[in-house]
Design an enzyme around this catalytic site. Structure first.
Site, PDB file in Angstrom:
ATOM      1  N   LYS A  11      31.485  39.598  32.143  1.00  0.00           N
ATOM      2  CA  LYS A  11      30.435  38.649  31.727  1.00  0.00           C
ATOM      3  C   LYS A  11      29.498  38.367  32.897  1.00  0.00           C
ATOM      4  CE  LYS A  11      33.678  34.892  32.652  1.00  0.00           C
ATOM      5  NZ  LYS A  11      34.717  34.046  32.044  1.00  0.00           N
ATOM      6  N   TYR A  14      14.420  21.151  58.061  1.00  0.00           N
ATOM      7  CA  TYR A  14      14.011  19.975  57.277  1.00  0.00           C
ATOM      8  C   TYR A  14      14.892  18.765  57.557  1.00  0.00           C
ATOM      9  CZ  TYR A  14      11.018  22.767  54.177  1.00  0.00           C
ATOM     10  OH  TYR A  14      10.040  23.564  53.656  1.00  0.00           O
TER      11      TYR A  14
HETATM   12  C1  LIG Z   1      35.960  34.250  32.620  1.00  0.00           C
HETATM   13  C2  LIG Z   1      37.161  34.393  31.775  1.00  0.00           C
HETATM   14  C3  LIG Z   1      38.216  35.233  32.163  1.00  0.00           C
HETATM   15  C4  LIG Z   1      38.281  35.880  33.533  1.00  0.00           C
HETATM   16  O1  LIG Z   1      38.701  34.884  34.447  1.00  0.00           O
HETATM   17  P1  LIG Z   1      38.922  35.172  35.999  1.00  0.00           P
HETATM   18  O2  LIG Z   1      39.398  33.877  36.518  1.00  0.00           O
HETATM   19  O3  LIG Z   1      37.587  35.565  36.535  1.00  0.00           O
HETATM   20  O4  LIG Z   1      39.915  36.266  36.112  1.00  0.00           O
HETATM   21  C5  LIG Z   1      39.243  35.438  31.254  1.00  0.00           C
HETATM   22  N1  LIG Z   1      39.262  34.803  30.057  1.00  0.00           N
HETATM   23  C6  LIG Z   1      38.286  33.964  29.674  1.00  0.00           C
HETATM   24  C7  LIG Z   1      38.367  33.292  28.351  1.00  0.00           C
HETATM   25  C8  LIG Z   1      37.209  33.708  30.525  1.00  0.00           C
HETATM   26  O5  LIG Z   1      36.254  32.847  30.155  1.00  0.00           O
END
Ligand SMILES: *Cc1c(COP(=O)(O)O)cnc(C)c1O
Length: 385
Positions: free
Chosen positions: A45, A265
């Site tokens: 993702k 800054y």
């Molecule tokens: C993002 C996600 C994962 C992967 O999680 P990691 O901690 O990056 O291994 C797995 N399952 C779901 C439902 C997620 O949203």
């Protein structure tokens, strides 16, 4: 070594990001071995955690990965183009506006409410099709998912009426990054009841952290994300993964300032010695978080160490506030020769992703997915013989 360069022109870029695709493949194979006898998928993702789905997915396919999880339908369409035969799951589910895209691209939505199940079932019935789906169960996050009771009731009804055809039932751990957290066992037990009720289809609970928790969390399919990209999944053990990214910033100016002068800054940091300063052309617009500033950012007060860089084997502390396009480092202790090569490491062999994240009060996930569009991106891969 084959190097594919995309993004900003390497001669002009303010920063460069190298992605070691061999390390990435090795990490996935390592997770697949830890997952056995369960099958290991890959969570890609958010553009493969910011690293580029079109570069990451082919490498994972070659490594043997056959199913992928993304959040959004368009991310699924992108994976489908690269992986025509893989199972592609959509974690954020299906809605009225996305059902047609799901079916056309052959994506598998993770249905996470009775309404979504009804929608998917109606969509199929009206067209005389039986598109596959997964069922998401909430076992303690209160994010997405049917309650355990809803799922068990549905299971009974589903057998009688064939409402939908799930191929996978899944849930997600809230505290998997802490091995001793009592919620892990609670969620696993709750999910075990579900997996038993849906025993003719695959079940999946473990993200990266879940894989590290051991056999009883593996079920049929694991879903690692961050560990593939070299991030640390567990807070209470050393990170066993190979680092995947190296992030470097170009030095655009060297200057000298006297003890007692202030920098950046807000004039929040006063120099305690005569200081050589390197100004690099990477800032918070590039996803180098302002909260990692050397001084004077309220959030940063929670993290005593602050951000730093490396030149060769010399640690160079960050000075003052990180700005949009520029960041300052104290290079007083660096030899002129080393400065001449012109770059400062921000993440890489000397600065693990998770240390850089922690210094900014955040996590590796956020740092990776926030890396901006202004870098030259180099994908490194051993040439197959
Ligand atoms: C993002 C996600 C994962 C992967 O999680 P990691 O901690 O990056 O291994 C797995 N399952 C779901 C439902 C997620 O949203």
């Amino acid at each position: 070594m084959r190097v594919t360069s995309i993004g900003a022109d390497p001669r002009l870029a303010g920063g460069r990001l190298a992605v070691d695709l061999d390390a990435l493949a090795a990490n996935w194979r390592d997770l697949a071995a830890r997952s056995k006898p369960a099958r290991c998928s890959a969570v890609v993702k958010a553009n493969a955690y910011g690293l580029g789905v079109e570069h990451v997915v082919p490498v994972l396919l070659t490594a043997g990965c056959e199913s992928f999880f993304v959040a959004l339908p368009e991310e699924g369409v992108a994976v489908r183009r690269i992986a025509p035969k893989a199972d592609v799951f959509i974690l954020n589910g299906v809605h009225e506006h996305s059902a047609a895209t799901m079916v056309e691209a052959g994506l598998i939505p993770v249905l996470s409410s009775l309404d979504q199940i009804e929608l998917w079932s109606r969509y199929g019935r009206e067209r005389g099709i039986h598109p596959p789906c997964a069922i998401g169960i909430d076992t303690g996050m209160n994010r997405l998912g049917l309650t355990a009771e809803e799922a068990l009731t549905l299971r009974k009804r589903n057998m009688e009426e064939h409402l939908v055809s799930p191929v996978l039932v899944m849930s997600h751990l809230a505290c998997g990054d802490r091995a001793d957290h009592p919620m892990n066992a609670t969620q696993r037990e709750s999910f075990q009841r579900i997996a038993a009720a849906f025993d003719d289809i695959d079940s999946s609970l473990a993200n990266s952290a879940g894989v590290m928790l051991g056999d009883s969390f593996l079920f049929d399919v694991t879903r690692p994300g961050i560990a593939i990209y070299g991030g640390c999944a567990s807070q209470d053990r050393p990170n066993p993964m190979r680092p995947v990214i190296t992030l470097e910033a170009r030095i655009v100016q060297l200057r000298h300032a006297a003890k007692g002068e202030t920098v950046s800054y807000g004039a929040t940091q006063t120099l305690t010695r005569d200081t050589d300063i390197a100004v690099v052309s990477v800032g918070y617009a590039d996803g180098y978080p302002r909260a990692g500033s050397g001084a004077g950012v309220p959030l940063r007060e929670a993290v005593v160490s602050g951000q730093y860089g490396f030149i060769g084997d010399i640690r160079v502390p960050l000075l003052g506030r990180i700005t949009m396009d520029l960041t300052l480092f104290d290079v007083t202790d660096v030899l002129a020769d080393a400065l001449e090569q012109g770059w400062i490491e921000l993440i890489g062999p000397n600065i693990p992703l998770d240390d850089a994240a922690e210094a900014a009060g955040t996590i590796g996930y956020e740092l990776l997915t926030g890396l901006g569009p202004r870098y030259e991106r180099r994908y490194l891969k051993a040439v197959e013989s």
